[in-house]
Design a protein around this motif. Structure first.
Motif, PDB file in Angstrom:
ATOM      1  N   UNK A  80      28.999  73.620  43.848  1.00 50.61           N
ATOM      2  CA  UNK A  80      28.542  72.993  42.569  1.00 50.61           C
ATOM      3  C   UNK A  80      29.328  73.580  41.339  1.00 50.61           C
ATOM      4  N   UNK A  81      29.736  74.990  41.559  1.00 45.91           N
ATOM      5  CA  UNK A  81      30.197  75.711  40.568  1.00 45.91           C
ATOM      6  C   UNK A  81      31.666  75.240  40.160  1.00 45.91           C
ATOM      7  N   UNK A  82      32.142  75.126  38.918  1.00 44.44           N
ATOM      8  CA  UNK A  82      33.529  74.635  38.515  1.00 44.44           C
ATOM      9  C   UNK A  82      34.420  75.871  37.904  1.00 44.44           C
ATOM     10  N   UNK A  83      33.825  77.290  38.095  1.00 47.29           N
ATOM     11  CA  UNK A  83      34.674  78.059  37.446  1.00 47.29           C
ATOM     12  C   UNK A  83      34.910  78.060  36.002  1.00 47.29           C
ATOM     13  N   UNK A  84      33.769  77.715  35.443  1.00 45.51           N
ATOM     14  CA  UNK A  84      34.175  77.540  33.644  1.00 45.51           C
ATOM     15  C   UNK A  84      33.783  78.758  33.199  1.00 45.51           C
TER      16      UNK A  84
END
Length: 318
Positions: A59-63
């Motif tokens: 789920x992580x987008x690396x924002x």
């Protein structure tokens, strides 16, 4: 409180080591470090109030929204060394970074994944067991915290932790150990969730009771078994169990999580430290006796010198 089990402050530790009460230190260190393996079972059970984090790498987008939130909550300056002082750009956990998002990318394929790293808050932490003065402690909610007044900077915690979490402030005059503490003092005590989970916009990392998070993680796996690596939750059993849990679409080792057995690290560490401190007890006791003798002789010399000056009016040159 028994003097053999009472905590030792940093100042008391240094005084003891340099002979101003060395016998106390020689008694405290072995007693503090030699703990029974019964206190550190191979497979510990999470305390009833244990909280945790569930991080889902898919789920992580690396924002990286969690990183400045962590810095702000903990009063940490941005690590701008590599960016020339422009933006926060740490290469890993360090003395200014308690929480970080890293990227795994396979150079030979399109496979990639983000990973969030911080203290794992093990159910039976090796860092706590390895600390000879009790500066690291597992407190309410299962959070592993650090007490500056008890730390002597030995860095045993760095050596003991397989996740390489505790970091040492090399540049500070009075260096500290820096690690995630679940925002224990800043937020948990106020019934607030950690800053990193509160800031995550996608829900890639969520906060809650460990048992509830574990059930939710297994529910996600059951709903999409082809999505998750090995259909298992990292941290459920690793190192005896951790309070930070992971789901990933790629190998946990690829995203930097070590391959560990199910036995508690504290259980292993107890066996090691019991041997080390047992055999260090003799030399430390001797050092304490010598320190006491030196101090006693010095005091005797000072009394004789003052007596000589008083009787003759001339300073003693000896």
């Amino acid at each position: 409180m028994n003097i053999l089990t009472m905590p030792l402050t940093r100042r008391q530790a240094f005084r003891a080591m340099f002979g101003l009460g060395g016998t106390v230190a020689s008694a405290i260190l072995p007693m503090k470090a030699i703990a029974s393996t019964e206190e550190h079972p191979a497979h510990p059970v999470a305390p009833p109030d244990a909280v945790g984090m569930l991080y889902d790498s898919t789920i992580c987008t690396g924002c990286k929204a969690c990183m400045p939130a962590c810095n702000e909550a903990n009063g940490l300056p941005a690590d701008t060394l590599l960016s020339g002082g422009i933006w926060d750009m740490p290469t890993g956990l360090n003395a200014q970074t308690k929480n970080i998002i890293e990227l795994y990318q396979d150079p030979e394929s399109d496979e990639f994944a983000f990973v969030k790293k911080q203290c794992m808050h093990c159910l039976d932490p090796a860092c706590v067991t390895g600390c000879p003065f009790g500066s690291l402690k597992k407190v309410d909610f299962g959070a592993v915290t650090w007490n500056s007044s008890l730390c002597i900077g030995c860095r045993y915690c760095e050596v003991a932790c397989p996740f390489e979490v505790p970091q040492f402030e090399w540049k500070a005059l009075n260096p500290k150990i820096v690690k995630c503490e679940f925002c224990y003092d800043q937020r948990l005590k106020e019934n607030l969730e950690p800053a990193c989970t509160a800031a995550c916009p996608t829900g890639a990392v969520i906060f809650g009771k460990r048992d509830a998070l574990l059930d939710q993680a297994k529910g996600r796996i059951a709903a999409a078994p082809d999505k998750y690596y090995e259909n298992r939750v990292y941290g459920e059993h690793e190192a005896g169990g951790t309070q930070v849990l992971y789901l990933s679409s790629v190998s946990f080792q690829k995203i930097g999580l070590p391959k560990l057995g199910n036995t508690s690290l504290g259980h292993y560490a107890t066996k090691v430290t019991s041997v080390i401190y047992k055999w260090l007890g003799g030399p430390m006791l001797m050092a304490g006796v010598l320190g006491f003798a030196i101090r006693r002789n010095w005091n005797r010399h000072e009394l004789e010198r003052l007596k000589h000056e008083k009787e003759t009016g001339f300073p003693d040159q000896l």
